[in-house]
Enzyme design. Structure first.
Site, short mmCIF file in Angstrom:
data_model
loop_
_atom_site.label_atom_id
_atom_site.label_comp_id
_atom_site.label_asym_id
_atom_site.label_seq_id
_atom_site.Cartn_x
_atom_site.Cartn_y
_atom_site.Cartn_z
CB SER A 119 -0.76 -0.20 1.26
OG SER A 119 -1.40 1.43 1.96
CE1 TYR A 140 -3.96 -1.85 4.67
CE2 TYR A 140 -3.69 0.36 4.49
CZ TYR A 140 -3.74 -1.20 4.18
OH TYR A 140 -3.94 -1.69 2.98
#
Ligand code: NAP
Length: 251
Positions: free
Chosen positions: A156, A169
């Protein structure tokens, strides 16, 4: 230079390959499972929701693609014996594994580190990193039996440059980059297993909606738009490429 964004896969590019995908029940994982099967891979659908996995299995069967198999595995709860059971089933059925896509992921909450809930932190780190490590470790014997195996971790943007409030995250995605680099070095020269990361970028899925509830999600690409990039990394097009970090969309 290899760039998965420039790849146009041949119709039977993944023929003869066995490819396992986590989080194959929905979102990007489901779309990539369908695309890999459409390009003739035998796909192992890994996920926690049996009914959703069966729906993907049925869709693959109805398309006339090679038959898929299902491995129900909850990455939050799985114990060593559960990972071993998946590895044993793969070896028994196929004798090897040619591709492993770590796609399953948990967003957690968007919260400042100062206030981040510790149990949520642990869950996100566990599902996004530790479970991927444990599954890779269990499946390495099967991957080593392949003449050309590819492990792909899902990255990501917030795991390549930190961003406020993305908490566990973001940290988990940084860890995934590290895991990928360490494993790539360890396997280079002693095996036919390559290891890379792929950042799908902004994509129209449930996770994106959870992260950006006010966004007009219909403006974002559908998961299937990234199929060529995933196939490039999972299939023969990326032979010899290892330890690298890639993007599925222009940055
Ligand atoms: P998604 O639609 O929420 O899908 C997440 C997948 O992970 C689902 O299949 C889900 O299973 C599975 N999963 C979650 N917890 C699990 C567990 N405990 N055990 C097994 N499977 C579990 O999200 P997505 O957008 O497709 O995300 C796929 C990957 O892309 C993730 O790694 C995410 O971080 C990454 N990513 C997404 C974007 C984006 O904009 N969408 C951008 C960058 C990176 P269920 O079907 O059972 O819920």
């Amino acid at each position: 230079m290899f760039d998965p964004r420039n790849h146009a896969p041949a119709p039977a590019e993944l023929a003869g390959r066995v490819i396992a995908i986590t989080g194959a029940s929905s979102g990007i994982g489901r779309a990539i499972a369908l695309a890999c099967a459409a390009h003739q891979a035998q796909v192992v659908l890994i996920g926690r929701n049996a009914a959703r996995l069966e729906a993907v299995h049925t869709e693959i069967a109805a398309s006339g693609a090679p038959e898929a198999t299902i491995a129900v595995l909850d990455l939050e709860k799985a114990l060593a014996r559960d990972y071993d059971a998946v590895a044993d089933a793969v070896l028994e059925r196929y004798g090897r594994l040619d591709g492993l896509l770590h796609n399953a992921g948990l967003l957690g909450t968007l919260t400042p580190i100062e206030h981040y809930d510790v149990p949520t932190w642990c869950r996100v780190l566990h599902v996004n990193v530790t479970a991927a490590f444990a599954l890779t470790q269990a499946l390495l014997p099967a991957l080593k039996k392949s003449a050309d195996a590819s492990v792909v971790f899902t990255a990501s943007a917030v795991g390549r440059r930190g961003r406020a409030y993305w908490g566990a995250y973001a940290v988990a995605k940084f860890a995934v980059e590290g895991l990928s680099q360490v494993l790539a070095q360890e396997l280079e020269g002693i095996s036919h297993v390559r290891v890379n990361t792929l950042n799908p970028g902004r994509t129209r899925t449930a996770m994106r909606r959870q992260a950006y509830p006010a966004e007009d999600i219909d403006t974002l690409p559908l998961p299937a738009a990234h199929a060529s990039a995933y196939i490039a990394l999972l299939g023969p097009a990326s032979a010899g490429v290892t330890g690298q970090a890639f993007d599925a969309q222009p940055s």
